[in-house]
Structure formats: C-alpha cells, structure tokens
Motif scaffolding. Structure first.
Motif, PDB file in Angstrom:
ATOM      1  N   VAL A  27      -5.054  10.652  -3.066  1.00  0.00           N
ATOM      2  CA  VAL A  27      -5.009   9.430  -3.864  1.00  0.00           C
ATOM      3  C   VAL A  27      -3.898   8.527  -3.343  1.00  0.00           C
ATOM      4  O   VAL A  27      -2.886   9.019  -2.831  1.00  0.00           O
ATOM      5  CB  VAL A  27      -4.808   9.765  -5.373  1.00  0.00           C
ATOM      6  N   GLY A  28      -4.088   7.243  -3.432  1.00  0.00           N
ATOM      7  CA  GLY A  28      -3.070   6.284  -3.010  1.00  0.00           C
ATOM      8  C   GLY A  28      -3.044   5.092  -3.960  1.00  0.00           C
ATOM      9  O   GLY A  28      -3.850   5.006  -4.898  1.00  0.00           O
ATOM     10  N   ILE A  88      -1.777   8.715 -16.291  1.00  0.00           N
ATOM     11  CA  ILE A  88      -2.463   8.264 -15.073  1.00  0.00           C
ATOM     12  C   ILE A  88      -2.793   9.462 -14.189  1.00  0.00           C
ATOM     13  O   ILE A  88      -3.868   9.522 -13.587  1.00  0.00           O
ATOM     14  CB  ILE A  88      -1.595   7.212 -14.340  1.00  0.00           C
ATOM     15  N   TYR A  89      -1.876  10.432 -14.170  1.00  0.00           N
ATOM     16  CA  TYR A  89      -2.131  11.679 -13.431  1.00  0.00           C
ATOM     17  C   TYR A  89      -3.398  12.343 -13.973  1.00  0.00           C
ATOM     18  O   TYR A  89      -4.249  12.814 -13.204  1.00  0.00           O
ATOM     19  CB  TYR A  89      -0.923  12.611 -13.552  1.00  0.00           C
ATOM     20  N   ASP A  90      -3.536  12.394 -15.298  1.00  0.00           N
ATOM     21  CA  ASP A  90      -4.743  12.975 -15.910  1.00  0.00           C
ATOM     22  C   ASP A  90      -5.997  12.226 -15.469  1.00  0.00           C
ATOM     23  O   ASP A  90      -7.046  12.830 -15.230  1.00  0.00           O
ATOM     24  CB  ASP A  90      -4.637  12.939 -17.448  1.00  0.00           C
ATOM     25  N   SER A 108       2.061   4.032 -11.813  1.00  0.00           N
ATOM     26  CA  SER A 108       0.981   4.665 -11.036  1.00  0.00           C
ATOM     27  C   SER A 108       1.529   5.359  -9.791  1.00  0.00           C
ATOM     28  O   SER A 108       1.018   6.407  -9.391  1.00  0.00           O
ATOM     29  CB  SER A 108      -0.062   3.625 -10.623  1.00  0.00           C
ATOM     30  N   SER A 109       2.560   4.767  -9.172  1.00  0.00           N
ATOM     31  CA  SER A 109       3.079   5.373  -7.943  1.00  0.00           C
ATOM     32  C   SER A 109       3.681   6.744  -8.236  1.00  0.00           C
ATOM     33  O   SER A 109       3.571   7.665  -7.421  1.00  0.00           O
ATOM     34  CB  SER A 109       4.094   4.450  -7.256  1.00  0.00           C
ATOM     35  N   THR A 110       4.273   6.914  -9.410  1.00  0.00           N
ATOM     36  CA  THR A 110       4.798   8.233  -9.806  1.00  0.00           C
ATOM     37  C   THR A 110       3.642   9.220  -9.952  1.00  0.00           C
ATOM     38  O   THR A 110       3.719  10.367  -9.482  1.00  0.00           O
ATOM     39  CB  THR A 110       5.568   8.128 -11.146  1.00  0.00           C
ATOM     40  N   ALA A 111       2.558   8.767 -10.585  1.00  0.00           N
ATOM     41  CA  ALA A 111       1.390   9.638 -10.775  1.00  0.00           C
ATOM     42  C   ALA A 111       0.762   9.997  -9.436  1.00  0.00           C
ATOM     43  O   ALA A 111       0.305  11.130  -9.237  1.00  0.00           O
ATOM     44  CB  ALA A 111       0.378   8.934 -11.677  1.00  0.00           C
ATOM     45  N   VAL A 112       0.767   9.047  -8.499  1.00  0.00           N
ATOM     46  CA  VAL A 112       0.206   9.315  -7.166  1.00  0.00           C
ATOM     47  C   VAL A 112       1.014  10.410  -6.465  1.00  0.00           C
ATOM     48  O   VAL A 112       0.450  11.345  -5.900  1.00  0.00           O
ATOM     49  CB  VAL A 112       0.180   8.018  -6.313  1.00  0.00           C
ATOM     50  N   ARG A 113       2.349  10.302  -6.548  1.00  0.00           N
ATOM     51  CA  ARG A 113       3.217  11.326  -5.934  1.00  0.00           C
ATOM     52  C   ARG A 113       2.916  12.706  -6.499  1.00  0.00           C
ATOM     53  O   ARG A 113       2.783  13.688  -5.778  1.00  0.00           O
ATOM     54  CB  ARG A 113       4.693  10.982  -6.174  1.00  0.00           C
ATOM     55  N   GLU A 167       0.858  -1.192   0.000  1.00  0.00           N
ATOM     56  CA  GLU A 167       0.000   0.000   0.000  1.00  0.00           C
ATOM     57  C   GLU A 167       0.886   1.232   0.000  1.00  0.00           C
ATOM     58  O   GLU A 167       1.916   1.267   0.683  1.00  0.00           O
ATOM     59  CB  GLU A 167      -0.889   0.004   1.249  1.00  0.00           C
ATOM     60  N   TYR A 168       0.475   2.237  -0.751  1.00  0.00           N
ATOM     61  CA  TYR A 168       1.265   3.464  -0.820  1.00  0.00           C
ATOM     62  C   TYR A 168       0.324   4.655  -0.739  1.00  0.00           C
ATOM     63  O   TYR A 168      -0.579   4.797  -1.542  1.00  0.00           O
ATOM     64  CB  TYR A 168       2.071   3.472  -2.122  1.00  0.00           C
ATOM     65  N   SER A 169       0.544   5.464   0.266  1.00  0.00           N
ATOM     66  CA  SER A 169      -0.242   6.677   0.570  1.00  0.00           C
ATOM     67  C   SER A 169      -1.750   6.473   0.502  1.00  0.00           C
ATOM     68  O   SER A 169      -2.486   7.288  -0.035  1.00  0.00           O
ATOM     69  CB  SER A 169       0.172   7.794  -0.288  1.00  0.00           C
TER      70      SER A 169
END
Lengths: 374, 257
Positions: free
Chosen positions: A273-274, A339-341, A259-264, A239-241
């Motif tokens: 978002v996580g 993914i950010y979009d 996805s983890s880059t987009a979440v950051r 799990e991340y954030s």
C-alpha cells in the motif's frame, strides 16, 4: 536556521511575515485566532499594517483594498468566517489582484463546532464566491510544510494575480511542532498595475466591473487561460511508498498525514500500500491520479468530510480501478488504526467488485464504528 | 496694440477626466465630482490620491476622475479605503458613497471606520433613494415618500424612519470632521466645496475620520423636473436632514482656506 517549536497558527503567521506580508486584516474565530493574535503584535513591531476588523466581511474588503496597492496582504479565518468573506474573494478574483487566504477549517455546516474538519473542500477548491473564477488551493499536512507553502502561496498569488487559498484544519492550526523558518524576504516594489497615487503616470483603475457582457466574456477568457496555465505548471503532490503498491490511498492535509502512519503500519505487515497526497487541490493532480489508477489495483480515498475530493478522484480514475472511501465527519479526525483497518479489509478483498457508490458501504461501516466507540 | 492675454475664469480641473456624463439630466453627482476634483487640484493632492467608488449610480465614478481609483463591493468602500490607507499611510484616500451604500448595506463598515478614526475622507451623496436599481426606498427616504418599493409612501410604522448619518457619526470619538451640506443652489454648492476642502484638510493633518454629507437630487426617480428636484431638496429634504457642522475638530475650525 535552527528548528524551533511553534504553534501551527503562529508559525503560519511568522511565515507570512517573512514572505513579505505587509497587511493583515482579520477577525477572531476559533480555531484560527492565534494567527490574528500573533499578527497583532508582530506586524506593528515591523511597521506593517494590522487591523482587527469589525467582521470578516470588512476584513476581506480591507484585504481587497490593500491588495490593490500591490503589496503582499492576507487574512486568516475559519470556516464560518470564510463563508462571510466569499463576496470579497470573488471581487478580488474579478479584479485580478493577488492575496492569500488561510482557512483553518472546522466542523460544519452552520455554526458547527471548533474541531478540525476538511468540510470546506468544495468552497475552497472550487471557488465559493459567485462568478467564473478559479482560486489556487494548497493543502499542507504539517506545520513545516505550511510554513514553506505560505511563501510559495504569495509567489503564486503575485505571479498569476490570483487568489490563493491555503487549507489547513484545526489540527494543524492548534498543534505544536518543531519547524524551521525561512529568512526574511525583501519587500518588493509595487507592480505597474497597482494603485499608489498617479505620480508621473496615467491613473490606474482597479475594478471587477465589466458592464458590457462582451467585455466580461473577454475577462472570463483571460482568467480561464491563466487558470489553464496554472493547471499546466503548478500541480504539486507527494508520493509515499507507491513504487510497488497495489492499493493507493489518496488523501490531503491531516487525513493524508494520518494515512501515512497507517501505510507504514500496513507495510510492516507486508501489505503493498502507498499514499498519494495532493498538495495542490486546485490545480488538482488529474494526470498523475489518472496514471496512478493504471498502476494500482484499488484506490482508497480518505478525507475528513463526506467525500468531496472523492468526486474529483473518481473523475480522474474513470472507472479504471475500484475506488473505496473512508471519512470522518463533523470535526472528528480518523485514527491511524481506522485507516489501517480499511487497508487490511481492502487487501483481503482485492477481487471484490467495484461499488457504484463507495459512500453507501462507507456510511454503513462508519455507523458501526461510531456504535463501537460509544 | 497688443490684446491683453485672456484670463482663464473656468476650466476643467486636472483631477477630472474628459468624459461624456452617463448621469441623468439634473442629477447632482456631476457637481459633487467637480467639487472633489477642484479641491484635489487646489490642495495638490491628485498624484497621491486613491478614490474608492461605491455600488450605485456612481459605480462608474472612477471614469470621471483623473487619479487612481478602485471600485468597491456594495457598502464596503470604507473597509477597502481602510486597507489602502493602512498600507499607504502617506497617500490620500477617499470614498464616494450613496445613501443605500453607506447607510444601509454598508452601515457596519462606515460606523467602524469612523470609530477607528481612519484617516480617510467620505463624500456621502444623500438623495433619499436607490437610483441605479430604479427608485427603491433608501434608508434616507422621507416619511410618506413614494418609491417603487414603498408604493403607498414610506410608512414609518412598518418601514422605519430615515437615518440621519451625520448626526450619528458625529458621536464617534474617531471622527474629526462631520458636516452636512446641500447641492441645491450655487451658494450651497460653494459651501459644499469648502466643506470638501476641510474634510481633505482633516485627513492631510491626521485629525481623524472626515465625512461631508451632500443632499443631492434624483429627478429621474423622484419623477420631478431638474428644477423641481432642487426645490424638493430645499423644501422637503433639508427639514429632515438639517444642514450644519455636526463635528469639527478645533484645528479645522480655526483653519482659513
């Protein structure tokens, strides 16, 4: 031990060697070939078995034979090669001998292409071969994680006398990353069931045949019960954030990492978002995703396929929250911006009604994106 | 007067298990099984031998032997044997395969095992038909021979010609011992046993891939009596599949056993 820069496929191969792999049997296929090339010199150097087989069909049956001796053995291939191996994988599962199979997935179906894909999800996660059996399926998201999980894969294969599929894609196989190798493991003694020559004991017979349906039924129940034990004990995820998240992305392997880059990026904008990243796709983190669906307002599934894991996620979520989907296909890897979009679009429409078929809207959005990329 | 101790002239080899046969009356699988078991006993190999059974009538071959055995997928026995031998190079590994298994679906595996000079032994049962599935045309079915899938007789124009595996495999550099024998009468059975012995000697001496092709009967699917089936081997099969030594390593040729 210090970190060293490794090419993915070579790191996976070295990790297997260190986990005590005593037999590698393979056939060249892009984008997994460096695995075979590495083993071609590394295994003989250690006095261990390496054969470049005449086909993937032969390779998996060499694995099958060698697995029957109780030694740690494996193969690595890419999508079309894995399809050819499915007959042998089913036999291995039916005979209840352990082995590890690495699929460096590429675009398909058919000959497809040699670019990274997650299109073999069903094949690797649900089984792929004929008959009632359950493979363990593990999906690392970095070279280091793959190195660590390959050791675990051999342990699980042995513990449950099971086939373990490791799903990576062409990105992970081909990228170079610093990683730390585990130490060399001692080679284990053969288990009691192994065929090694019946010296001072009764003969051992290893077979996947149960000609009496009543006997096959008993064998199927044994495999199912073992699988349920695996489901109980071996679920792994990251799990991340997610602590205060209103939007949860669920993605595995490379799409999880992107996805983890987009979440950051989205977190920096204040979007809650996580990321939930299944590490074992089989057993699938069902309870955890079901619980997650109670905590968040929307779920976005991201994959490099047409939404295969999406169906598993939907089953766990059971309509508790709306699910959206984003995927790239055919060997295309999504960029963090895409993914950010998706995250920003969802965050601006948190009250939109749930779609009965998230694929419909996604395909329409994707076709526009493809148009824009031209 | 004390009676002299009885002399044992015939007994079950230790390598053969105690089991009632499932093979049809007149089938020569049982003869072939016994010959292998006798050779393993005589060479003292039982406790280091791993057999690989095929798919076909002899799918249950492992039930008849008293040594370690695995059961392969159809045609894949040479690949499975390769995997075993490569991780256990000191052990003795053999496959037992029929003609559909070896010369049709498993053609790639047998050719490449021979090409690699795998140190394995292959016992190849050629009875010119698919037995287990009920008498279909095999790659070794004779021209004109009636089977359930060549009901008008094998027409070579549309169904092709029989494949002579010993002749083909003898061309492979990796092969050390390739011969064809027959199980149709006692004299030939004795010769077959000697060939099986020499095939295992080839493996034990690391002289390359070894195969004994055994012309065998299938009275049930040939629709002949057991006796007529043996005559069929002699009269019809041997002309198509001549008996003989197709490749014999010099060391084996000079070996006296």
């Amino acid at each position: 031990m210090a970190k060293k820069l490794y090419k993915g496929n070579e790191a996976f191969a070295e990790a297997a060697v260190r986990a005590g792999c005593e037999g590698f049997f393979g056939y060249p296929i892009t984008p997994s070939t460096e695995f075979l090339e590495y083993m071609a010199w590394r295994m003989p150097e250690l006095g261990r078995a390496f054969v470049q087989a005449e086909s993937e069909v032969a390779a998996i049956n060499m694995v099958y034979g060698a697995a029957c001796t109780g030694k740690r053995v494996m193969t690595a291939s890419s999508s079309p090669g894995i399809s050819l191996m499915m007959e042998g994988i089913s036999y291995i599962a039916g005979t209840e001998v352990p082995c590890v199979i690495i699929n460096v997935m590429r675009g398909g179906p058919g000959l497809g292409n040699i670019a990274p894909s997650q299109g073999d999800y069903y094949q690797m996660v649900k089984g792929g071969g004929h008959g009632d059996y359950f493979p363990i399926a593990i999906a690392p998201a970095s070279v280091q994680e793959a190195v660590d999980l390959i050791g675990l894969s051999f342990d699980l294969a042995e513990k449950y006398r099971s086939v373990v599929h490791v799903l990576v894609d062409g990105n992970l196989g081909q990228m170079m990353e610093p990683c730390e190798m585990p130490p060399m493991q001692e080679l284990p003694a053969p288990p009691e069931w192994a065929v090694t020559g019946a010296k001072g004991r009764d003969a051992n017979i290893l077979s996947s045949i149960y000609i009496e349906p009543a006997d096959e039924e008993v064998a199927n129940i044994r495999l199912l019960k073992r699988w349920m034990e695996i489901e109980e004990n071996e679920v792994r995820y990251q799990e991340y954030s997610l602590e205060d998240a209103e939007i949860a992305i669920i993605a595995f392997g490379t799409s999880g990492r992107v996805s983890s880059t987009a979440v950051r990026q989205a977190r920096a904008e204040g979007i809650k978002v996580g990321l939930f990243r299944p590490i074992t796709l089989a057993p699938f983190p069902k309870k955890e995703i079901s619980a997650l669906a109670k905590r968040v307002k929307r779920i976005l599934v991201v994959e490099m396929n047409t939404g295969m894991m999406l169906e598993d996620v939907s089953q766990c979520v059971q309509g508790q929250v709306p699910i959206e989907f984003y995927g790239r296909l055919g060997g295309m890897t999504p960029l963090p911006d895409e993914i950010y979009d998706e995250i920003t679009r969802i965050s601006q429409n948190m009250d939109a009604p749930a779609s009965p078929n998230p694929r419909l809207e996604w395909v329409a959005r994707l076709e526009k994106i493809i148009e824009g990329e031209k | 007067m004390v009676a002299p101790a009885p002399k044992i002239v015939y007994q079950r080899p230790a390598s053969l298990a105690t089991r009632v046969t499932h093979y049809c009356p007149g089938c020569t699988h049982g003869v072939a099984h016994r010959l292998i078991a006798e050779v393993l006993d005589e060479m003292g190999l039982r406790e280091k031998t791993i057999g690989v059974a095929p798919v076909g009538c002899s799918v249950f071959a492992y039930n008849y032997f008293n040594h370690d055995y695995v059961e392969a997928a159809h045609g894949r026995a040479p690949a499975m044997a390769t995997g075993i031998k490569r991780v256990l190079p000191q052990q003795t590994v053999y496959t037992y395969q029929g003609d559909g298994d070896l010369a049709s679906i498993g053609m790639a595996e047998i050719m490449h095992a021979a090409a690699r000079g795998e140190q394995i032994t292959v016992v190849f049962i050629n009875n010119a038909i698919y037995g287990m599935t009920g008498g279909q045309m095999a790659p070794t079915t004779l021209p004109g021979m009636v089977t359930t899938s060549s009901p008008g007789g094998r027409d070579v124009e549309s169904m092709g010609f029989p494949i002579r595996m010993s002749e083909i495999l003898a061309k492979m550099d990796g092969a050390g011992y390739i011969v064809r024998r027959s199980l149709h009468d006692p004299a030939n059975i004795r010769k077959a046993k000697k060939a099986i012995r020499l095939a295992f000697e080839t493996q034990e001496r690391g002289l390359g891939f070894s195969m004994v092709e055994l012309l065998s009967s299938c009275p049930t699917n040939w629709k002949l009596t057991p006796v007529d089936a043996l005559t069929f081997i002699e009269d019809r099969m041997i002309p198509m599949f001549p008996l003989g030594d197709y490749k014999v390593n010099d060391e084996i040729a000079n070996l006296r056993v």
